[in-house]
Design a protein around this motif. Sequence first.
Motif, PDB file in Angstrom:
ATOM      1  N   UNK A 367       0.811  -1.211   0.000  1.00  0.00           N
ATOM      2  CA  UNK A 367       0.000   0.000   0.000  1.00  0.00           C
ATOM      3  C   UNK A 367       0.843   1.259   0.000  1.00  0.00           C
ATOM      4  N   UNK A 368       1.875   1.291   0.841  1.00  0.00           N
ATOM      5  CA  UNK A 368       2.744   2.467   0.908  1.00  0.00           C
ATOM      6  C   UNK A 368       3.498   2.680  -0.408  1.00  0.00           C
ATOM      7  N   UNK A 369       3.983   1.588  -0.988  1.00  0.00           N
ATOM      8  CA  UNK A 369       4.706   1.693  -2.262  1.00  0.00           C
ATOM      9  C   UNK A 369       3.800   2.267  -3.348  1.00  0.00           C
ATOM     10  N   UNK A 370       2.558   1.804  -3.363  1.00  0.00           N
ATOM     11  CA  UNK A 370       1.625   2.308  -4.374  1.00  0.00           C
ATOM     12  C   UNK A 370       1.350   3.797  -4.169  1.00  0.00           C
ATOM     13  N   UNK A 371       1.100   4.209  -2.932  1.00  0.00           N
ATOM     14  CA  UNK A 371       0.790   5.613  -2.668  1.00  0.00           C
ATOM     15  C   UNK A 371       1.969   6.522  -3.015  1.00  0.00           C
ATOM     16  N   UNK A 372       3.168   6.114  -2.647  1.00  0.00           N
ATOM     17  CA  UNK A 372       4.359   6.926  -2.956  1.00  0.00           C
ATOM     18  C   UNK A 372       4.534   7.043  -4.468  1.00  0.00           C
ATOM     19  N   UNK A 373       4.217   5.966  -5.177  1.00  0.00           N
ATOM     20  CA  UNK A 373       4.382   5.996  -6.642  1.00  0.00           C
ATOM     21  C   UNK A 373       3.464   7.030  -7.293  1.00  0.00           C
ATOM     22  N   UNK A 374       2.345   7.357  -6.625  1.00  0.00           N
ATOM     23  CA  UNK A 374       1.397   8.312  -7.186  1.00  0.00           C
ATOM     24  C   UNK A 374       1.908   9.748  -7.150  1.00  0.00           C
ATOM     25  N   UNK A 375       2.863  10.023  -6.262  1.00  0.00           N
ATOM     26  CA  UNK A 375       3.337  11.402  -6.083  1.00  0.00           C
ATOM     27  C   UNK A 375       3.963  11.943  -7.362  1.00  0.00           C
ATOM     28  N   UNK A 376       4.734  11.105  -8.051  1.00  0.00           N
ATOM     29  CA  UNK A 376       5.418  11.559  -9.260  1.00  0.00           C
ATOM     30  C   UNK A 376       4.892  10.889 -10.529  1.00  0.00           C
ATOM     31  N   UNK A 377       3.785  10.184 -10.402  1.00  0.00           N
ATOM     32  CA  UNK A 377       3.206   9.527 -11.565  1.00  0.00           C
ATOM     33  C   UNK A 377       2.509  10.570 -12.451  1.00  0.00           C
ATOM     34  N   UNK A 378       2.978  10.704 -13.692  1.00  0.00           N
ATOM     35  CA  UNK A 378       2.415  11.705 -14.590  1.00  0.00           C
ATOM     36  C   UNK A 378       0.963  11.408 -14.949  1.00  0.00           C
ATOM     37  N   UNK A 379       0.580  10.144 -14.821  1.00  0.00           N
ATOM     38  CA  UNK A 379      -0.789   9.773 -15.147  1.00  0.00           C
ATOM     39  C   UNK A 379      -1.754  10.103 -14.001  1.00  0.00           C
ATOM     40  N   UNK A 380      -1.224  10.258 -12.803  1.00  0.00           N
ATOM     41  CA  UNK A 380      -2.072  10.579 -11.644  1.00  0.00           C
ATOM     42  C   UNK A 380      -2.432  12.060 -11.673  1.00  0.00           C
ATOM     43  N   UNK A 381      -3.693  12.372 -11.534  1.00  0.00           N
ATOM     44  CA  UNK A 381      -4.128  13.764 -11.556  1.00  0.00           C
ATOM     45  C   UNK A 381      -3.757  14.502 -10.281  1.00  0.00           C
ATOM     46  N   UNK A 382      -3.853  15.827 -10.328  1.00  0.00           N
ATOM     47  CA  UNK A 382      -3.508  16.640  -9.155  1.00  0.00           C
ATOM     48  C   UNK A 382      -4.396  16.305  -7.962  1.00  0.00           C
ATOM     49  N   UNK A 383      -5.666  15.997  -8.223  1.00  0.00           N
ATOM     50  CA  UNK A 383      -6.578  15.679  -7.117  1.00  0.00           C
ATOM     51  C   UNK A 383      -6.097  14.442  -6.372  1.00  0.00           C
TER      52      UNK A 383
END
Length: 516
Positions: A367-383
């Motif tokens: 879970x933590x690895x997935x959440x951290x990956x979202x911080x710099x994931x270009x596909x993840x939106x700002x929200x």
Amino acid sequence: MKRFLLSVLIVGLICFPLICDETDAFEVEDVVEEIAEGTTEVIASAGGYAEVPAPKRPRPIDKEKAEAAAEKDETKDDEENFRSTIKYGIPSEISDLLDKLTKNEDPRFTEEIYDVFQKTQNTSIKEKILNYFTKLEDPCLEDFAVDLLNDPYDEKNDVVKASFRYVQACKTTAAIPAVITLIEGENDNYFNDAIATLGEIGGEGEALFLAEYLDREDLSDAQRQSLMRACGKMKALSTWNKLVEILENDDENTFVRMYAAEGIGLMKVNKSVPVLIDNYKATDPNLRQYIIKGLINYPEVIEAKAAIMEGIRDEHWKVRQESIKAVKEMDIKEAAPYLIHRIKNDSEKVIKDEAISSLAVLNTNSGNEFLVSQINDKKAGDATKKKVIEVLLREEHAGEAEIIELAKKCATDDKLKDLRYAIGKELSKKYKPSYDEVCALYLDSKDTTTISLGLDMYKSGKSTSIEPKVRAIAEDKKANASNKKRAMKLLGIEEEDLAKKEEAQKAENNSTADAK
């Protein structure tokens, strides 16, 4: 004497299941149910005049809360001005101040406010002072509230409602006879408030009274809903059979069944689990949602945990949301893959946000690895990034380094202003020395809002390495007026002191020029 012996019997019967196995516990509950009718008669006869508690002054001031409230003052004179307003202000001034003090849970003026209550004839001020002491949960007005509920008919409705809320917050059991009388009375204006109040201050006997009251045929659906909700809050084992009967009645009002499901769960008796699971097949999503609310009370029961994880896959978003909240509260770490899937695929933003929050709390490696990956994931939106940053900083399990790097990037890139503001707001909530570099970049910005967020960070951390930048803002004639004023306050600089310093600097400059 009869009531005393009955109370002893009920207490004994409630406590006995704690030392018995499950079967014995429910045999005891059946016995409690058998005496329900007699108990209801006793409680009903208790309705009447409530003995008014003796008058008392407010409790001693909570120093920590007082200091926290003082931090919110805009000037050093605020406290004295507040006292003056309370003593000498007109009603509208006092009313506005009371709203502010209540919102801030500011206990510094309890004595003065109590004295105003004893003198005022203004019903709006009475209501707001009741709200103030409700927020503080200070029982100093119990005598007024109980006396009023004995005979509320000539008082303004807003003051009566405020008195109900006050009695609930302060757990004023002395009001029970008066509250029961209002439930049984003919004036429906007080019914729902009285029911809600009894749910907060009543005990086993009062719960039996409410459960039996449900059998009346002259109650509206709304009244039955209020009764059932109050019954559930009381967690009275003696009403278990009654609540199960209502839950399993397909002809019963859906909302009444919902509150029955929640109440059955709140009793925390293991035999409730199969009853709740069996009713999960209901077609109404609202009922399924409340069955999840009931199951949340059984974190050690395998069947309850399994049912809640299945709830994450429910077609209706309300059920999914309730189930996602439940896995967080019950610490069901096995649910992490379900949550990750919902974050990636759910069509509802509210579900994604709830899943992000729960995943962070569960604190699993995946879970933590997935959440951290979202911080710099270009596909993840700002929200998504904002929510991930909020929960990771709150839980402090992972991602701090990545968040700091993103904050530094945002601080100098105006295309990322929205994300910059969101990160700054989160960093200021629980400041750490590791945020100093980000804070400095915010204070160096030319954007007024960014500088303000930098000041928020400084206020939270008071880092000595950042102080020179705050002082520069305080002394900068061209600085935004609001930011300049805040910087001066944070450093304890008075306007007259700054003016004297500027005069001295001007004199020194003139002297230097003359010498040349």
